[in-house]
Design an enzyme around this catalytic site. Sequence first.
Site, mmCIF file in Angstrom:
data_model
loop_
_atom_site.group_PDB
_atom_site.id
_atom_site.type_symbol
_atom_site.label_atom_id
_atom_site.label_comp_id
_atom_site.label_asym_id
_atom_site.label_seq_id
_atom_site.Cartn_x
_atom_site.Cartn_y
_atom_site.Cartn_z
ATOM 1 N N ARG A 174 0.829 -1.203 0.000
ATOM 2 C CA ARG A 174 0.000 0.000 0.000
ATOM 3 C C ARG A 174 0.870 1.263 0.000
ATOM 4 N NH1 ARG A 174 -5.113 -0.230 2.224
ATOM 5 N NH2 ARG A 174 -4.751 1.646 3.450
ATOM 6 N N ARG A 178 10.047 6.233 -2.278
ATOM 7 C CA ARG A 178 10.385 7.226 -3.312
ATOM 8 C C ARG A 178 11.834 7.676 -3.218
ATOM 9 N NH1 ARG A 178 5.442 10.105 -1.993
ATOM 10 N NH2 ARG A 178 3.740 9.104 -3.152
ATOM 11 N N ARG A 250 -8.403 -6.477 13.713
ATOM 12 C CA ARG A 250 -7.916 -5.560 14.724
ATOM 13 C C ARG A 250 -8.924 -4.431 14.856
ATOM 14 N NH1 ARG A 250 -4.335 -6.987 18.363
ATOM 15 N NH2 ARG A 250 -3.085 -5.074 18.376
ATOM 16 N N ARG A 280 -0.329 6.009 16.781
ATOM 17 C CA ARG A 280 -0.248 7.324 16.137
ATOM 18 C C ARG A 280 -1.124 8.325 16.879
ATOM 19 N NH1 ARG A 280 -3.626 6.325 10.439
ATOM 20 N NH2 ARG A 280 -5.442 5.390 11.390
ATOM 21 N N GLU A 301 -4.097 7.002 19.220
ATOM 22 C CA GLU A 301 -4.706 5.750 18.746
ATOM 23 C C GLU A 301 -3.972 4.516 19.269
ATOM 24 O OE1 GLU A 301 -6.263 5.787 14.728
ATOM 25 O OE2 GLU A 301 -5.184 3.935 14.303
ATOM 26 N N TYR A 349 -9.016 -5.751 3.118
ATOM 27 C CA TYR A 349 -8.474 -4.452 3.550
ATOM 28 C C TYR A 349 -8.678 -3.477 2.392
ATOM 29 C CZ TYR A 349 -4.790 -1.524 5.789
ATOM 30 O OH TYR A 349 -4.071 -0.533 6.413
ATOM 31 N N ASP A 351 -9.876 0.366 0.783
ATOM 32 C CA ASP A 351 -10.035 1.796 1.037
ATOM 33 C C ASP A 351 -11.406 2.253 0.538
ATOM 34 O OD1 ASP A 351 -7.505 1.994 2.096
ATOM 35 O OD2 ASP A 351 -6.587 2.484 0.182
HETATM 36 N N1 UDP Z 1 2.986 0.974 8.497
HETATM 37 C C1 UDP Z 1 4.097 0.964 9.325
HETATM 38 N N2 UDP Z 1 4.580 2.142 9.793
HETATM 39 C C2 UDP Z 1 4.012 3.325 9.510
HETATM 40 C C3 UDP Z 1 2.876 3.338 8.673
HETATM 41 C C4 UDP Z 1 2.392 2.145 8.188
HETATM 42 O O1 UDP Z 1 4.620 -0.102 9.632
HETATM 43 O O2 UDP Z 1 4.487 4.369 10.006
HETATM 44 C C5 UDP Z 1 2.485 -0.323 7.999
HETATM 45 C C6 UDP Z 1 1.412 -0.899 8.908
HETATM 46 O O3 UDP Z 1 1.557 -2.305 8.943
HETATM 47 C C7 UDP Z 1 0.137 -0.521 8.197
HETATM 48 C C8 UDP Z 1 0.537 -0.601 6.748
HETATM 49 O O4 UDP Z 1 1.895 -0.146 6.721
HETATM 50 O O5 UDP Z 1 -0.919 -1.404 8.479
HETATM 51 C C9 UDP Z 1 -0.317 0.206 5.816
HETATM 52 O O6 UDP Z 1 -0.339 1.551 6.268
HETATM 53 P P1 UDP Z 1 -1.532 2.531 5.944
HETATM 54 O O7 UDP Z 1 -1.090 3.902 6.311
HETATM 55 O O8 UDP Z 1 -1.982 2.286 4.552
HETATM 56 O O9 UDP Z 1 -2.653 2.058 6.973
HETATM 57 P P2 UDP Z 1 -4.116 2.679 7.274
HETATM 58 O O10 UDP Z 1 -4.150 4.071 6.714
HETATM 59 O O11 UDP Z 1 -5.103 1.775 6.599
HETATM 60 O O12 UDP Z 1 -4.220 2.631 8.764
#
Ligand code: UDP
Length: 386
Positions: A174, A178, A250, A280, A301, A349, A351
Amino acid sequence: MKSRLLIVGAGFAGAVLARELAETNRYELRVIDSRSHVAGNCHTERDPGTGIMMHCYGPHIFHTDNAQVWAYVNRFAEFMPFVNRVKAFTRGELFRLPVNLHTINQFFNKQMSPAEARLYIESLAEHFDHPPENFEEQALHMIGRDLYDAFFYGYTKKQWGCEPAELPAGILKRLPLRFTDDDNYYADPWQGIPKSGYTHLVERILDHSAIDCALDTPFTPDMASLADHVFFTGPLDGYFDHCFGRLGYRTVYWARHQHRGDYQGNPVVNYPDLSVPYTRIHEHKHFAPWENHEATVVMTEYSKETQKGDTPYYPKRLPADMQKLQRYRALALTQGGVSFLGRLGTYRYMDMHHVIAESLQFAQTFAAADAGQTSLPVFPNQELSQ
Ligand code: UDP
């Protein structure tokens, strides 16, 4: 006479499906939701004390590469330009996500050019004698051990409650990597947030004379007998009373605080370190930078396993879950009169934009099958792995 259809769930999956079927002029739609609001987990409402638009179930930033979906949501709401720029606080420093040239140089304390950084990361990447099979292998293959440990291992372990090596590789795919300084979290051409919130947007989608929407109305099996067909967008295992056991999800929960001024200067800051118990912090007024608020509301969170009564968020899709999913899907195919869609109904999963695209398509497939008197579709997806 018009067929009567019951749609369980007034999130994007149910609302878009209802609207599309309503517009065929062939159906009467009843949409029910057990909650007191529409929009599911995208629900937004203004905090009564501060007036800040809260993303009540966590941050939702709309992004898509699908022109049809972008046109669709813009038909019902005014979208404000918004670029998600996420930060991560790890090892005592604040970094920019997704991992980009700036992040790499800051982390390794270097001043590499894009080409040098690419070569450097390639030199750190781990290689296996098979394609990466899980989240950890995917990460090690993409960015190497040091960046993985700093940004992904702890965050993922906290968010998902298991070893990243147990999780599917697709979760990491996902996120972009870059070799420019672009720190836009998403790689999609369209991104924004509805000015009046997601709940208003979904209310507009449901605003059609053929749609009747009832809130605070949980689904009970006897309701199915009053409808010609049921579309269920709640948890697939819940529909069958968890007869093969619970699918793993989860859930997330928050500590909510109010402050004056600005708390963290950014909408989302991630905390990957395992020593920090939360994943976060989101500060909601920064999701609406076009508004002015003196006060601020932040949500810290946390993540935990979904128990009875908790709201499911993230489908874990561990091997044992996938075996159960196969059994539930097989059972669903034997039912007749009911279809399943959305994140919870298909246990994927997804969006918001994926859900909308799939509901638009499913409405067409259903209406065509119904008109042609061929068998009605039960799921929008054929493959478990989608
Ligand atoms: N992830 C991580 N560290 C970060 C952000 C994301 O390890 O700082 C991993 C984590 O396993 C997460 C996945 O990348 O479930 C996808 O992140 P995304 O931001 O897409 O999750 P969402 O927005 O759905 O919570």
